[in-house]
Design a protein around this motif. Structure first.
Motif, PDB file in Angstrom:
ATOM      1  N   VAL A  76     -12.282   0.383   9.346  1.00 41.96           N
ATOM      2  CA  VAL A  76     -11.111   1.078   9.894  1.00 41.96           C
ATOM      3  C   VAL A  76     -10.112   0.079  10.453  1.00 41.96           C
ATOM      4  O   VAL A  76      -8.901   0.181  10.224  1.00 41.96           O
ATOM      5  CB  VAL A  76     -11.549   2.082  10.979  1.00 41.96           C
ATOM      6  CG1 VAL A  76     -10.334   2.700  11.655  1.00 41.96           C
ATOM      7  CG2 VAL A  76     -12.418   3.177  10.374  1.00 41.96           C
ATOM      8  N   LEU A  77     -10.622  -0.922  11.183  1.00 44.55           N
ATOM      9  CA  LEU A  77      -9.724  -1.914  11.781  1.00 44.55           C
ATOM     10  C   LEU A  77      -9.084  -2.801  10.721  1.00 44.55           C
ATOM     11  O   LEU A  77      -8.030  -3.397  10.968  1.00 44.55           O
ATOM     12  CB  LEU A  77     -10.486  -2.771  12.789  1.00 44.55           C
ATOM     13  CG  LEU A  77     -10.958  -2.049  14.060  1.00 44.55           C
ATOM     14  CD1 LEU A  77     -11.639  -3.017  15.007  1.00 44.55           C
ATOM     15  CD2 LEU A  77      -9.790  -1.374  14.767  1.00 44.55           C
ATOM     16  N   ARG A  78      -9.716  -2.910   9.567  1.00 46.78           N
ATOM     17  CA  ARG A  78      -9.109  -3.699   8.488  1.00 46.78           C
ATOM     18  C   ARG A  78      -7.771  -3.096   8.064  1.00 46.78           C
ATOM     19  O   ARG A  78      -6.859  -3.803   7.646  1.00 46.78           O
ATOM     20  CB  ARG A  78     -10.063  -3.759   7.292  1.00 46.78           C
ATOM     21  CG  ARG A  78      -9.558  -4.600   6.128  1.00 46.78           C
ATOM     22  CD  ARG A  78     -10.685  -4.884   5.153  1.00 46.78           C
ATOM     23  NE  ARG A  78     -11.175  -3.678   4.515  1.00 46.78           N
ATOM     24  CZ  ARG A  78     -10.690  -3.182   3.384  1.00 46.78           C
ATOM     25  NH1 ARG A  78      -9.671  -3.786   2.780  1.00 46.78           N
ATOM     26  NH2 ARG A  78     -11.206  -2.097   2.846  1.00 46.78           N
ATOM     27  N   TYR A  79      -7.648  -1.780   8.184  1.00 49.65           N
ATOM     28  CA  TYR A  79      -6.392  -1.113   7.837  1.00 49.65           C
ATOM     29  C   TYR A  79      -5.420  -1.068   9.014  1.00 49.65           C
ATOM     30  O   TYR A  79      -4.205  -1.155   8.821  1.00 49.65           O
ATOM     31  CB  TYR A  79      -6.658   0.315   7.371  1.00 49.65           C
ATOM     32  CG  TYR A  79      -7.462   0.415   6.097  1.00 49.65           C
ATOM     33  CD1 TYR A  79      -6.903   0.066   4.872  1.00 49.65           C
ATOM     34  CD2 TYR A  79      -8.767   0.868   6.112  1.00 49.65           C
ATOM     35  CE1 TYR A  79      -7.631   0.157   3.700  1.00 49.65           C
ATOM     36  CE2 TYR A  79      -9.503   0.980   4.949  1.00 49.65           C
ATOM     37  CZ  TYR A  79      -8.939   0.625   3.745  1.00 49.65           C
ATOM     38  OH  TYR A  79      -9.662   0.718   2.593  1.00 49.65           O
ATOM     39  N   SER A  80      -5.931  -0.893  10.224  1.00 51.57           N
ATOM     40  CA  SER A  80      -5.055  -0.640  11.363  1.00 51.57           C
ATOM     41  C   SER A  80      -4.864  -1.850  12.264  1.00 51.57           C
ATOM     42  O   SER A  80      -4.065  -1.794  13.192  1.00 51.57           O
ATOM     43  CB  SER A  80      -5.624   0.504  12.212  1.00 51.57           C
ATOM     44  OG  SER A  80      -6.911   0.171  12.703  1.00 51.57           O
ATOM     45  N   ARG A  81      -5.595  -2.946  12.013  1.00 46.85           N
ATOM     46  CA  ARG A  81      -5.477  -4.106  12.899  1.00 46.85           C
ATOM     47  C   ARG A  81      -4.099  -4.748  12.789  1.00 46.85           C
ATOM     48  O   ARG A  81      -3.499  -5.143  13.775  1.00 46.85           O
ATOM     49  CB  ARG A  81      -6.569  -5.127  12.556  1.00 46.85           C
ATOM     50  CG  ARG A  81      -6.832  -6.122  13.671  1.00 46.85           C
ATOM     51  CD  ARG A  81      -8.136  -6.841  13.456  1.00 46.85           C
ATOM     52  NE  ARG A  81      -8.544  -7.567  14.638  1.00 46.85           N
ATOM     53  CZ  ARG A  81      -9.730  -8.153  14.785  1.00 46.85           C
ATOM     54  NH1 ARG A  81     -10.620  -8.084  13.815  1.00 46.85           N
ATOM     55  NH2 ARG A  81     -10.034  -8.790  15.894  1.00 46.85           N
ATOM     56  N   ALA A  82      -3.629  -4.905  11.576  1.00 44.49           N
ATOM     57  CA  ALA A  82      -2.287  -5.445  11.351  1.00 44.49           C
ATOM     58  C   ALA A  82      -1.645  -4.665  10.203  1.00 44.49           C
ATOM     59  O   ALA A  82      -1.511  -5.160   9.083  1.00 44.49           O
ATOM     60  CB  ALA A  82      -2.354  -6.933  11.021  1.00 44.49           C
ATOM     61  N   PRO A  83      -1.279  -3.408  10.446  1.00 49.29           N
ATOM     62  CA  PRO A  83      -0.773  -2.562   9.365  1.00 49.29           C
ATOM     63  C   PRO A  83       0.569  -3.047   8.822  1.00 49.29           C
ATOM     64  O   PRO A  83       1.381  -3.607   9.545  1.00 49.29           O
ATOM     65  CB  PRO A  83      -0.635  -1.193  10.044  1.00 49.29           C
ATOM     66  CG  PRO A  83      -0.436  -1.505  11.487  1.00 49.29           C
ATOM     67  CD  PRO A  83      -1.235  -2.743  11.756  1.00 49.29           C
ATOM     68  N   ASP A  84       0.763  -2.848   7.520  1.00 48.97           N
ATOM     69  CA  ASP A  84       2.035  -3.209   6.906  1.00 48.97           C
ATOM     70  C   ASP A  84       3.119  -2.246   7.364  1.00 48.97           C
ATOM     71  O   ASP A  84       2.865  -1.078   7.664  1.00 48.97           O
ATOM     72  CB  ASP A  84       1.915  -3.153   5.383  1.00 48.97           C
ATOM     73  CG  ASP A  84       0.934  -4.193   4.863  1.00 48.97           C
ATOM     74  OD1 ASP A  84       0.798  -5.234   5.518  1.00 48.97           O
ATOM     75  OD2 ASP A  84       0.317  -3.947   3.813  1.00 48.97           O
ATOM     76  N   ALA A  85       4.350  -2.773   7.392  1.00 51.17           N
ATOM     77  CA  ALA A  85       5.474  -1.896   7.727  1.00 51.17           C
ATOM     78  C   ALA A  85       5.618  -0.813   6.671  1.00 51.17           C
ATOM     79  O   ALA A  85       5.928   0.335   6.968  1.00 51.17           O
ATOM     80  CB  ALA A  85       6.748  -2.720   7.846  1.00 51.17           C
ATOM     81  N   GLN A  86       5.371  -1.192   5.403  1.00 47.65           N
ATOM     82  CA  GLN A  86       5.408  -0.240   4.300  1.00 47.65           C
ATOM     83  C   GLN A  86       4.124  -0.421   3.492  1.00 47.65           C
ATOM     84  O   GLN A  86       3.755  -1.550   3.162  1.00 47.65           O
ATOM     85  CB  GLN A  86       6.635  -0.470   3.403  1.00 47.65           C
ATOM     86  CG  GLN A  86       7.965  -0.475   4.147  1.00 47.65           C
ATOM     87  CD  GLN A  86       8.307   0.871   4.743  1.00 47.65           C
ATOM     88  OE1 GLN A  86       7.818   1.902   4.294  1.00 47.65           O
ATOM     89  NE2 GLN A  86       9.154   0.869   5.760  1.00 47.65           N
ATOM     90  N   VAL A  87       3.463   0.667   3.163  1.00 46.90           N
ATOM     91  CA  VAL A  87       2.168   0.611   2.489  1.00 46.90           C
ATOM     92  C   VAL A  87       2.378   0.655   0.980  1.00 46.90           C
ATOM     93  O   VAL A  87       2.687   1.702   0.409  1.00 46.90           O
ATOM     94  CB  VAL A  87       1.256   1.773   2.943  1.00 46.90           C
ATOM     95  CG1 VAL A  87      -0.092   1.680   2.236  1.00 46.90           C
ATOM     96  CG2 VAL A  87       1.065   1.735   4.448  1.00 46.90           C
ATOM     97  N   TYR A  88       2.218  -0.506   0.340  1.00 47.01           N
ATOM     98  CA  TYR A  88       2.224  -0.594  -1.112  1.00 47.01           C
ATOM     99  C   TYR A  88       0.851  -1.096  -1.538  1.00 47.01           C
ATOM    100  O   TYR A  88       0.568  -2.301  -1.497  1.00 47.01           O
ATOM    101  CB  TYR A  88       3.306  -1.551  -1.610  1.00 47.01           C
ATOM    102  CG  TYR A  88       4.715  -1.014  -1.492  1.00 47.01           C
ATOM    103  CD1 TYR A  88       5.255  -0.215  -2.485  1.00 47.01           C
ATOM    104  CD2 TYR A  88       5.507  -1.315  -0.385  1.00 47.01           C
ATOM    105  CE1 TYR A  88       6.553   0.277  -2.390  1.00 47.01           C
ATOM    106  CE2 TYR A  88       6.802  -0.841  -0.277  1.00 47.01           C
ATOM    107  CZ  TYR A  88       7.320  -0.036  -1.281  1.00 47.01           C
ATOM    108  OH  TYR A  88       8.600   0.442  -1.181  1.00 47.01           O
ATOM    109  N   VAL A  89       0.002  -0.179  -1.936  1.00 46.69           N
ATOM    110  CA  VAL A  89      -1.354  -0.533  -2.338  1.00 46.69           C
ATOM    111  C   VAL A  89      -1.303  -1.181  -3.714  1.00 46.69           C
ATOM    112  O   VAL A  89      -0.623  -0.665  -4.613  1.00 46.69           O
ATOM    113  CB  VAL A  89      -2.252   0.727  -2.363  1.00 46.69           C
ATOM    114  CG1 VAL A  89      -3.664   0.369  -2.812  1.00 46.69           C
ATOM    115  CG2 VAL A  89      -2.273   1.391  -0.998  1.00 46.69           C
ATOM    116  N   PRO A  90      -1.982  -2.333  -3.919  1.00 44.11           N
ATOM    117  CA  PRO A  90      -1.997  -2.941  -5.260  1.00 44.11           C
ATOM    118  C   PRO A  90      -2.472  -1.935  -6.299  1.00 44.11           C
ATOM    119  O   PRO A  90      -3.413  -1.189  -6.029  1.00 44.11           O
ATOM    120  CB  PRO A  90      -2.993  -4.100  -5.115  1.00 44.11           C
ATOM    121  CG  PRO A  90      -2.979  -4.416  -3.648  1.00 44.11           C
ATOM    122  CD  PRO A  90      -2.748  -3.108  -2.953  1.00 44.11           C
TER     123      PRO A  90
END
Length: 677
Positions: free
Chosen positions: A500-514
């Motif tokens: 969970v923290l892997r996503y929310s620890r330093a979230p991107d300003a815009q989420v562009y998933v590869p």
């Protein structure tokens, strides 16, 4: 129904229709009209949290308290037990008072502000003790016990805090501590507990509740102050349009779903490519182009991680190294494929193309194992991943010994080979030594090579590898398996929290998933031309288009969840109450697909029909005396359990005292005999 309903005691009513859940607590203080941003702690501003110097003093106070509390290395089971005679309520009171301030923790007082960092400070102190256990080896057990004590007290504070607003503030707010005249990087309890692998703290109910809210996106990072987390204010809004929002893609749950979907597509493209059986060189197909585009996007994503986090941090993760090695092999196959397509020599192009295909075929195990990275949210898969990871960590000792042994015997065989002035059997030596490790060595290989010296040396090598080192590896694997499996639940919760923290620890300003991050790279130069708000709007419009099918699922799912949240708030319950429909609880009442009134009517109708059915026979009710006796049994069993524990402790003290008396008697007798001699 004409049958009269007999009077029903209130205690029977509460016992048959319970609402006993730790989540079923009022939320009237959680959402307030005065809290526009729904920040957990309404005084969450730089002046209402402890300063770095104040956090340091609280840490020092707690360290001094634990030093005095644990002067010697006691038995950890006696210190950390539920009925511990060392960690008493008085000690817990001293822990709270170590934060200082006035008001004894009452809302609006300075002590409330300072106590918000108590869990963070206890974990920091626990880390100090772990450092001492490494440098002060003679007192290793003492410092490890103090470290465990600090973590135990942190878990107790989390469990005792019933105000979820204040609890989430304690767990999610990033505090700073001044160390050696330098302020540390801001960190919160969630991150610190995961970095320390404190399963005791991670496994506490309040901690996991906070992680679940983060996972579902009910807690998000503030756009104004990254050090604060805020409640998603629209979680209870029953509007499809409100939840059809690209910003909701920052939710860890949705990011994980997207990654699983794209990974399955990636695996499907790979399967189509490696199952093609073309005898001659073929031009680049659409499937290959899509697969290579996916690979490039994943490589770019890894490079961005290296840029922002650093090479060392990326290499510390097993999955990052695993993925990087797989991408490197695919990149090599891609290069060979493009070389073959652009070669003007037919034979060279054919051979290079076959090499590309064969190298790509070697990636198959990595492609399938990679799926486990995204399926670890399931408990079974997560536990198995932890066990394998721990086994690989334990096997480092084996491989260190193995490499040392191989180098030693390799040097011996090479020396024997060059004893006649020339070296002719290097290939034989290397291959046989490697076969010996894998259990396929031939004892007769060296009968005609510097006999009998080579045979004696090879027999010794085989015995050392097959009998000693392999058994050491088996013992290490068995130890790792038993250690993890016996604590599998806590280990899984630690793995899930880390995810969970892997996503929310330093979230991107815009989420562009590869592979969609390629779009972000193409439009990134526009950030130098457009203003910040215009560039953000551009990203929102692009994501609204490319994610529209998935946002449809998000909006439908969150709209259904919003109805449940609204129902809970009408009943003055927490948002996560009634998460599951319990068969024995007739008052949970939520039925998906009904309106608020329909749910309330459903509860009332169910309770009314239950009472009418029970009232058909006036003698059916067990009565208040039965309830009283059941409660009395519970009290008696509790008292007997406590008494038995005390008896066991007293008996242990007596046994220890008798043992000391026996030793003292023997010592006196021996001294008397020596004196008489």
């Amino acid at each position: 129904m004409s049958t009269s309903t007999p009077a029903r005691p209130a205690d029977i009513e509460s016992s048959l229709f319970p609402s006993s859940s730790s989540h079923d607590q009022p939320i009237t203080d959680f959402f307030s009209d005065n809290d526009e941003d729904h920040i957990f702690f309404k005084d969450s501003n730089p002046n209402s949290i402890p300063s770095p110097r104040q956090v340091l003093r609280i840490c020092l106070n707690l360290k001094y308290l634990i030093d005095q509390l644990i002067p010697i290395a006691y038995d950890s089971s006696a210190v950390l037990a539920a009925d511990s005679e060392i960690l008493t309520p008085k000690v817990l009171r001293l822990v709270y008072e170590a934060a200082g301030g006035e008001g004894y923790g009452a809302p609006g007082t300075s002590s409330r502000k300072y106590r918000s960092c108590l869990v963070f400070a206890l974990l920091k102190v626990s880390g100090w003790f772990e450092e001492l256990s490494v440098t002060e080896i003679h007192d290793c057990d003492l410092y490890l016990l103090r470290s465990e004590t600090a973590q135990y007290l942190a878990a107790v504070i989390i469990e005792k805090e019933k105000n979820i607003r204040y609890l989430f503030h304690m767990l999610t707010h990033k505090f700073v501590v001044n160390l050696n005249l330098v302020n540390s990087e801001p960190s919160n309890v969630l991150e610190l507990a995961v970095d320390m692998h404190s399963t005791r703290v991670i496994g506490s109910e309040g901690f996991q509740r906070c992680v679940k809210w983060l996972w579902k996106g009910w807690i998000v990072q503030s756009d104004v102050n990254p050090a604060c987390f805020v409640v998603y204010k629209d979680s209870g809004v029953n509007s499809f349009r409100t939840h059809f929002d690209p910003g909701r893609l920052k939710t860890p749950l949705y990011q994980n779903i997207l990654e699983v979907v794209f990974s399955l597509v990636y695996l499907g493209l790979y399967t189509l490519i490696v199952n093609q059986s073309e005898k001659h060189l073929q031009p680049l197909s659409v499937t290959e182009a899509g697969f290579f585009l996916f690979t490039v996007s994943f490589i770019l994503d890894e490079l961005i991680k290296v840029y922002h986090v650093g090479v060392a941090s990326v290499l510390q993760s097993f999955w990052n190294m695993f993925n990087d090695f797989m991408y490197l092999m695919i990149a090599g196959a891609m290069c060979l494929r493009f070389v073959a397509l652009n070669s003007m020599v037919p034979d060279f192009a054919e051979s290079t193309d076959r090499s590309s295909y064969r190298l790509l075929a070697l990636v198959a195990p990595f492609m399938w194992i990679r799926l486990l990275l995204f399926l670890d949210v399931e408990r079974f898969v997560g536990v198995m991943i932890i066990i394998v990871k721990e086994m690989m960590r334990e096997s480092i000792i084996f491989f260190f010994l193995l490499i040392t042994v191989i180098i030693g015997f390799l040097q011996g065989f090479l020396s024997l080979d060059s004893s006649d002035g020339e070296r002719t059997s290097t290939y034989l030596i290397v291959t046989e030594l490697l076969k010996g490790v894998l259990g396929g060595g031939d004892l007769n290989s060296f009968n005609h090579f510097v006999y009998p010296y080579s045979s004696i040396l090879y027999y010794s090598y085989t015995f050392l590898i097959q009998v000693i080192l392999i058994n050491i590896l088996v013992a290490l694997f068995s130890s790792a398996y038993s250690k993890i499996y016996s604590n599998s639940i806590d280990e899984y919760m630690a793995l899930f929290t880390q995810k969970v923290l892997r996503y929310s620890r330093a979230p991107d300003a815009q989420v562009y998933v590869p592979p969609l991050n390629i779009i972000e790279i193409f439009i990134s130069p526009l950030s130098f031309i457009l203003s910040e708000s215009q560039f953000r709007q551009l990203n929102d419009h692009i994501m609204l288009v490319i994610y529209s099918p998935f946002l449809l699922y998000v909006a439908i799912s969150e709209t259904r969840t919003a109805r449940k949240i609204s129902y809970n708030r009408l009943r003055q319950l927490a948002d996560d109450a009634n998460e599951y429909n319990r068969e024995w609880d007739l008052t949970d009442g939520y039925v998906d697909g009904e309106g608020h009134d329909g749910n309330m009517n459903h509860v009332s109708r169910d309770l009314r029909e239950q009472r009418e059915a029970e009232a058909e026979d006036p003698w059916f009710s067990v009565g208040k005396f039965w309830i009283a006796e059941v409660n009395n049994i519970s009290k008696i069993n509790t008292n007997e359990a406590l008494t038995s524990v005390e008896e066991v402790k007293n008996q242990a003290r007596l046994d220890k005292l008798e043992s000391k008396i026996d030793r003292l008697t023997k010592l006196i007798e021996k001294m008397a005999e020596d004196k008489s001699d």
